[in-house]
Design an enzyme around this catalytic site. Structure first.
Site, PDB file in Angstrom:
ATOM      1  N   CYS A  45       9.572   1.700   3.533  1.00 26.34           N
ATOM      2  CA  CYS A  45      10.471   0.603   3.891  1.00 26.34           C
ATOM      3  C   CYS A  45      11.896   1.092   4.054  1.00 26.34           C
ATOM      4  CB  CYS A  45      10.421  -0.483   2.837  1.00 26.34           C
ATOM      5  SG  CYS A  45      11.056   0.104   1.287  1.00 26.34           S
ATOM      6  N   PHE A  94       0.811  -1.219   0.000  1.00 24.79           N
ATOM      7  CA  PHE A  94       0.000   0.000   0.000  1.00 24.79           C
ATOM      8  C   PHE A  94       0.845   1.270   0.000  1.00 24.79           C
ATOM      9  CE2 PHE A  94       0.890  -0.158   4.570  1.00 24.79           C
ATOM     10  CZ  PHE A  94       1.058   1.181   4.858  1.00 24.79           C
TER      11      PHE A  94
HETATM   12  P1  NAD Z   1       1.465  -6.670   2.914  1.00 21.82           P
HETATM   13  O1  NAD Z   1       2.495  -7.722   2.990  1.00 21.82           O
HETATM   14  O2  NAD Z   1       0.340  -6.699   3.880  1.00 21.82           O
HETATM   15  O3  NAD Z   1       0.788  -6.654   1.467  1.00 21.82           O
HETATM   16  C1  NAD Z   1       1.563  -6.650   0.292  1.00 21.82           C
HETATM   17  C2  NAD Z   1       0.752  -7.317  -0.821  1.00 21.82           C
HETATM   18  O4  NAD Z   1       0.501  -8.675  -0.474  1.00 21.82           O
HETATM   19  C3  NAD Z   1      -0.609  -6.679  -1.053  1.00 21.82           C
HETATM   20  O5  NAD Z   1      -0.865  -6.652  -2.434  1.00 21.82           O
HETATM   21  C4  NAD Z   1      -1.559  -7.592  -0.310  1.00 21.82           C
HETATM   22  O6  NAD Z   1      -2.836  -7.627  -0.887  1.00 21.82           O
HETATM   23  C5  NAD Z   1      -0.889  -8.951  -0.422  1.00 21.82           C
HETATM   24  N1  NAD Z   1      -1.126  -9.806   0.745  1.00 21.82           N
HETATM   25  C6  NAD Z   1      -1.342  -9.414   2.031  1.00 21.82           C
HETATM   26  N2  NAD Z   1      -1.480 -10.494   2.836  1.00 21.82           N
HETATM   27  C7  NAD Z   1      -1.346 -11.581   2.057  1.00 21.82           C
HETATM   28  C8  NAD Z   1      -1.379 -12.976   2.303  1.00 21.82           C
HETATM   29  N3  NAD Z   1      -1.581 -13.456   3.524  1.00 21.82           N
HETATM   30  N4  NAD Z   1      -1.199 -13.817   1.274  1.00 21.82           N
HETATM   31  C9  NAD Z   1      -0.994 -13.356   0.029  1.00 21.82           C
HETATM   32  N5  NAD Z   1      -0.947 -12.025  -0.270  1.00 21.82           N
HETATM   33  C10 NAD Z   1      -1.126 -11.151   0.726  1.00 21.82           C
HETATM   34  O7  NAD Z   1       2.242  -5.259   2.996  1.00 21.82           O
HETATM   35  P2  NAD Z   1       1.619  -3.801   3.109  1.00 21.82           P
HETATM   36  O8  NAD Z   1       1.064  -3.611   4.483  1.00 21.82           O
HETATM   37  O9  NAD Z   1       0.760  -3.485   1.949  1.00 21.82           O
HETATM   38  O10 NAD Z   1       2.954  -2.923   2.948  1.00 21.82           O
HETATM   39  C11 NAD Z   1       3.808  -2.611   4.015  1.00 21.82           C
HETATM   40  C12 NAD Z   1       4.979  -3.571   4.075  1.00 21.82           C
HETATM   41  O11 NAD Z   1       5.687  -3.565   2.848  1.00 21.82           O
HETATM   42  C13 NAD Z   1       6.005  -3.201   5.123  1.00 21.82           C
HETATM   43  O12 NAD Z   1       6.441  -4.367   5.761  1.00 21.82           O
HETATM   44  C14 NAD Z   1       7.139  -2.582   4.319  1.00 21.82           C
HETATM   45  O13 NAD Z   1       8.415  -2.643   4.917  1.00 21.82           O
HETATM   46  C15 NAD Z   1       7.078  -3.399   3.082  1.00 21.82           C
HETATM   47  N6  NAD Z   1       7.719  -2.714   1.983  1.00 21.82           N
HETATM   48  C16 NAD Z   1       8.947  -3.163   1.579  1.00 21.82           C
HETATM   49  C17 NAD Z   1       9.603  -2.515   0.559  1.00 21.82           C
HETATM   50  C18 NAD Z   1      10.956  -2.977   0.099  1.00 21.82           C
HETATM   51  O14 NAD Z   1      11.416  -2.476  -0.903  1.00 21.82           O
HETATM   52  N7  NAD Z   1      11.607  -3.904   0.758  1.00 21.82           N
HETATM   53  C19 NAD Z   1       9.016  -1.419  -0.071  1.00 21.82           C
HETATM   54  C20 NAD Z   1       7.761  -0.999   0.361  1.00 21.82           C
HETATM   55  C21 NAD Z   1       7.114  -1.663   1.389  1.00 21.82           C
END
Ligand code: NAD
Length: 498
Positions: A282, A150
């Site tokens: 992140c 998100f």
């Molecule tokens: P999230 O893991 O909840 O969701 C990411 C994606 O996975 C979304 O499209 C979501 O719909 C899907 N998803 C969620 N739960 C799932 C499940 N159980 N099974 C399959 N798919 C699922 O992450 P978020 O809350 O949207 O984003 C924040 C996180 O992303 C933080 O941990 C942040 O550090 C990380 N992030 C990392 C980077 C990087 O470059 N390393 C960059 C941006 C964000």
């Protein structure tokens, strides 16, 4: 009027058919502004089949024609910058300035994609044996999928789609269900730029859509960015289905402040890096590591008043430095972490829990929080909070600082503030972290380099964008050739070259 977001399949917006959907909020007001459809496996299949149908022809196009479309895409994103930024702010909450900044970072990947003719030239060796030449060529994989978080609803899809497409693949994006409007517009603009109908699809949804992509036999590769548990799951499941997977996860980024650092510069940097975008980045700095008690005391003294005075408000208002968090659920989670820090015995120097935004009482606002005397055993240190909460961990030496940084499960980014080049150089080499900043708090590599962490911040072998991105979305073919000796006779004779 409440918006209904469906999917973008085969070059047009289509309503969802699964009967399942989720809410979209305006985080500043807290109101539900629309619903987003959650795709079923059948809808995901339709998107994959659309991409599969047109991808072979796309891959055959001369590279310069695919590149021209990227040039047009870049122009269209620039032209629609204000509209796209507003879509991000209205669903994510960050300030319009932050939304535009993130769009520009995404745009830079489109600009990098415009260099595809050069990037895909391959390699050639003359005379690897007598009369034998070798050429290495890069081929697209087929249909690739992107699953994005998100916090950067435009930038992260743009880390993936332009490079997947320009290298000759089809692409199916499953953006975050929390802010789907901007990714939908990005797919529409790609179509307007000349990307063929069906090549770039967006399926909205939750785990069901993700699982459908992970097990789909016609999806060749998965790029994922999100939290670590989901990244690990995506990597394990995707690779078990024989897919190429890059899965970027969570982070806990430290910033070390040496006694010789320019403290005002370090405090400015820390303020922006910890509280900018409400800490939902992140690469946000969530741990400050001052070396020595004196540096620590001065740091707290300078930083605390600034954290108390962060200009908080709706992201659409000018002059606002920090908007609300993305959802009420996330707000409650961040509040619970602050409660936990107090229970664990950290010193809460600035408490943002009770912040109320006048006129926006239902919005998902929280103030900035600052913890001092956090220790490496505490959960607020070990776990990612993903909010405007900074932990100060006092360390007696750089050696001890490097020790905790290297022991931490995450390895995304790290920074050191010092005037000593030798110390900075040694530090950069010693840390087990993917991206290092020297007097730079958020060292996000530019688009023509690659972004990625170490340890549990990245699963898979490839970082994202830059040359690693080109490698991820292509596979190699090596062609070794030998030609028959030329016929004898005067009409076939050519001078021997030196
Ligand atoms: P999230 O893991 O909840 O969701 C990411 C994606 O996975 C979304 O499209 C979501 O719909 C899907 N998803 C969620 N739960 C799932 C499940 N159980 N099974 C399959 N798919 C699922 O992450 P978020 O809350 O949207 O984003 C924040 C996180 O992303 C933080 O941990 C942040 O550090 C990380 N992030 C990392 C980077 C990087 O470059 N390393 C960059 C941006 C964000």
């Amino acid at each position: 009027m409440s918006k209904e977001i469906g999917h973008f399949i085969d070059g047009r917006r289509v309503p969802g058919e699964s009967g399942r959907s989720g809410p979209i909020y305006n985080p500043a007001t807290g109101e539900e502004t629309g619903r987003v459809a959650f795709a079923s496996a059948a809808e995901v299949d339709r998107a994959v089949q659309a991409a599969k149908r047109v991808q072979p022809e796309w891959a055959q196009l001369p590279i310069i024609r695919r590149t021209r479309i990227m040039f047009r895409y870049k122009e269209l994103i620039e032209r629609h910058m204000d509209e796209l930024a507003r879509l991000i702010t209205e669903e994510h909450g960050k300030t319009l300035e932050d939304s535009k900044g993130s769009l520009i970072r995404g745009l830079e990947v489109v600009e990098f994609a415009c260099g595809a003719p050069h990037l895909l030239k391959g390699e050639y060796s003359l005379n690897v044996g007598t009369g034998v030449d070798l050429i290495s060529q890069r081929y697209p994989l087929g249909v690739c999928a992107g699953i994005t978080p998100f916090n950067f609803p435009a930038m992260i899809p743009l880390w993936m789609a332009p490079l997947a497409l320009v290298t000759g693949n089809g692409f199916v994006l499953k953006p975050s269900e929390k802010d789907p409007s901007c990714p939908m517009r990005l797919a529409e603009l790609a179509l307007e730029a000349g990307v063929p109908e069906g090549l770039f699809n967006v399926v909205n949804g939750d785990k069901e859509a993700v699982d459908a992509l992970l097990s789909h036999p016609d999806v060749a590769a998965i790029s994922f960015v999100g939290s670590t548990p989901v990244a690990e799951y995506v990597w394990r499941t995707g690779t078990a289905h024989n897919k190429r997977v890059q899965a970027l996860g969570g982070a806990k980024n430290h910033m070390v402040i040496m006694p010789d650092a320019d403290l005002d510069q370090a405090v400015d940097a820390l303020y922006g890096a910890a509280y900018g975008s409400a800490g939902e980045r992140c690469m946000a700095v969530s741990v400050a590591v001052p070396i020595g008690e004196e540096v620590a005391d001065r740091l707290i003294e300078k930083l605390a008043p600034r954290v108390r005075q962060i200009r908080i408000g709706p992201g659409t208002e000018p002059g606002v430095e920090m908007g609300p968090l993305v959802t009420r659920e996330h707000l409650e989670r961040v509040r619970r972490y602050i409660d936990l820090g107090v229970e664990e015995g950290a010193e809460l120097v600035v408490d943002g829990r009770d912040f109320r935004m006048q006129g926006y009482e239902k919005g998902f606002f929280i103030g900035g929080s600052l913890f001092d005397r956090v220790t490496p055993e505490m959960r607020i240190y070990r776990e990612e909070i993903f909010g405007p909460v900074l932990s100060v961990v006092r360390m007696p030496s750089l050696e001890k600082a490097v020790e905790i940084i290297n022991q931490h499960e995450y390895g995304n980014g790290v920074a050191i503030f010092t005037r000593d080049g030798g110390v900075a150089r040694e530090f950069a080499q010693a840390v087990k972290i993917g991206m290092v900043g020297i007097n730079v708090p958020i060292p996000v590599p530019v688009a023509y380099h690659s972004f990625g962490g170490w340890k549990r911040s990245l699963f898979g072998d490839h970082h994202t964008h830059g040359l690693e991105g080109i490698r991820f979305y292509t596979r190699l073919k090596a062609i070794t050739s030998r030609w028959p000796d030329r016929p004898q006779g005067p009409e076939w004779t050519i001078p021997t070259l030196g």
